[in-house]
Design a protein around this motif. Sequence first.
Motif, PDB file in Angstrom:
ATOM      1  N   GLU A 201       9.442   4.300  20.750  1.00 26.31           N
ATOM      2  CA  GLU A 201      10.178   3.839  19.579  1.00 26.31           C
ATOM      3  C   GLU A 201       9.647   4.523  18.321  1.00 26.31           C
ATOM      4  O   GLU A 201       8.449   4.777  18.193  1.00 26.31           O
ATOM      5  CB  GLU A 201      10.030   2.314  19.425  1.00 26.31           C
ATOM      6  N   GLU A 202      10.555   4.817  17.397  1.00 27.33           N
ATOM      7  CA  GLU A 202      10.152   5.459  16.136  1.00 27.33           C
ATOM      8  C   GLU A 202      10.862   4.739  14.990  1.00 27.33           C
ATOM      9  O   GLU A 202      12.088   4.613  14.979  1.00 27.33           O
ATOM     10  CB  GLU A 202      10.531   6.944  16.139  1.00 27.33           C
ATOM     11  N   LEU A 203      10.070   4.285  14.026  1.00 28.20           N
ATOM     12  CA  LEU A 203      10.627   3.546  12.898  1.00 28.20           C
ATOM     13  C   LEU A 203      11.169   4.509  11.844  1.00 28.20           C
ATOM     14  O   LEU A 203      10.979   5.728  11.933  1.00 28.20           O
ATOM     15  CB  LEU A 203       9.547   2.644  12.277  1.00 28.20           C
ATOM     16  N   SER A 204      11.841   3.956  10.827  1.00 33.10           N
ATOM     17  CA  SER A 204      12.400   4.769   9.747  1.00 33.10           C
ATOM     18  C   SER A 204      11.290   5.486   9.002  1.00 33.10           C
ATOM     19  O   SER A 204      10.138   5.026   8.948  1.00 33.10           O
ATOM     20  CB  SER A 204      13.186   3.884   8.779  1.00 33.10           C
ATOM     21  N   ASP A 205      11.648   6.633   8.415  1.00 34.64           N
ATOM     22  CA  ASP A 205      10.672   7.431   7.676  1.00 34.64           C
ATOM     23  C   ASP A 205      10.156   6.651   6.469  1.00 34.64           C
ATOM     24  O   ASP A 205      10.928   5.953   5.787  1.00 34.64           O
ATOM     25  CB  ASP A 205      11.325   8.740   7.226  1.00 34.64           C
ATOM     26  N   ALA A 206       8.857   6.768   6.182  1.00 35.22           N
ATOM     27  CA  ALA A 206       8.240   6.012   5.091  1.00 35.22           C
ATOM     28  C   ALA A 206       8.864   6.355   3.751  1.00 35.22           C
ATOM     29  O   ALA A 206       9.143   5.477   2.934  1.00 35.22           O
ATOM     30  CB  ALA A 206       6.729   6.276   5.072  1.00 35.22           C
TER      31      ALA A 206
ATOM     32  N   ASN B  10       0.861  -1.185   0.000  1.00 34.61           N
ATOM     33  CA  ASN B  10       0.000   0.000   0.000  1.00 34.61           C
ATOM     34  C   ASN B  10       0.898   1.235   0.000  1.00 34.61           C
ATOM     35  O   ASN B  10       1.589   1.503   0.973  1.00 34.61           O
ATOM     36  CB  ASN B  10      -0.908  -0.023   1.232  1.00 34.61           C
ATOM     37  N   LYS B  11       0.912   1.960  -1.093  1.00 29.88           N
ATOM     38  CA  LYS B  11       1.850   3.075  -1.267  1.00 29.88           C
ATOM     39  C   LYS B  11       1.574   4.237  -0.326  1.00 29.88           C
ATOM     40  O   LYS B  11       2.418   5.115  -0.143  1.00 29.88           O
ATOM     41  CB  LYS B  11       1.800   3.577  -2.724  1.00 29.88           C
ATOM     42  N   ASP B  12       0.368   4.292   0.254  1.00 32.39           N
ATOM     43  CA  ASP B  12       0.074   5.366   1.204  1.00 32.39           C
ATOM     44  C   ASP B  12       0.924   5.199   2.460  1.00 32.39           C
ATOM     45  O   ASP B  12       1.390   4.118   2.788  1.00 32.39           O
ATOM     46  CB  ASP B  12      -1.416   5.355   1.583  1.00 32.39           C
ATOM     47  N   SER B  13       1.098   6.308   3.169  1.00 31.22           N
ATOM     48  CA  SER B  13       1.896   6.262   4.394  1.00 31.22           C
ATOM     49  C   SER B  13       1.180   5.431   5.452  1.00 31.22           C
ATOM     50  O   SER B  13      -0.046   5.287   5.449  1.00 31.22           O
ATOM     51  CB  SER B  13       2.126   7.687   4.915  1.00 31.22           C
ATOM     52  N   VAL B  14       1.960   4.859   6.361  1.00 33.83           N
ATOM     53  CA  VAL B  14       1.396   4.047   7.426  1.00 33.83           C
ATOM     54  C   VAL B  14       2.008   4.500   8.743  1.00 33.83           C
ATOM     55  O   VAL B  14       3.199   4.811   8.819  1.00 33.83           O
ATOM     56  CB  VAL B  14       1.673   2.543   7.179  1.00 33.83           C
TER      57      VAL B  14
END
Length: 214
Positions: A179-184, A151-155
């Motif tokens: 916690e923060e994941l890598s930028d989309a 899904n190309k939209d941000s999550v």
Amino acid sequence: MITYLEYNSERNELKIPEYGRNIQKMVEYAKTIEDKEKRNNTAKGIVDVMGNMNPHLRDVPDFQHKLWDQLFIISNFELDVDSPFPKPSREELYARPEPLPYPQNFPKYRFYGNNIKRMIDEAIKIEDGELKDGLMFNIANHMKKCYLNWNKDSVSDKIIFDHLRDLSNGKLDLKPDTEELSDANALVRQANKRSKPQTKNFKKNNNRNRKRKY
């Protein structure tokens, strides 16, 4: 002068079309032979002719077995001859195969793939500590990348953490506030970069080859 033409619509159905009509007629003739010894010799001759269509394989034992099986199939399992191999049965040939199990062992979030689930299962076995925390974080990042490919939209990171918790039955739990994941966008650019062909190197090599010619 031709007095009778034989049309395909009047002929018997070819059991194995690649061997052609003549092989099937030879098998039909062999079925009518009453003498057992002559019938056996005729069957061996037919198998030899069938093997001549693939001369590089005709002396291979497995291929010989296949030829004899095909001889019985062409005869509709009605040819009574002595075969050097076990005779196949109609039931064995037309038996319905067992259904293959679906390789995915979890019904939802299929866009993550089997490898993610295997990684989660392995992470659960590791004792609590920095190694496990780092592995959980890397798995979550990979899950986010897989989600964006689907899904190309941000999550949001919260959705990824919820999915991770769900797939691990609550045993792997990352908190969105800490916690923060890598930028989309960075993950998408990284995936696109890997999928692009290396055109620059290709052009350089072409230029070098042209120079060598002259």
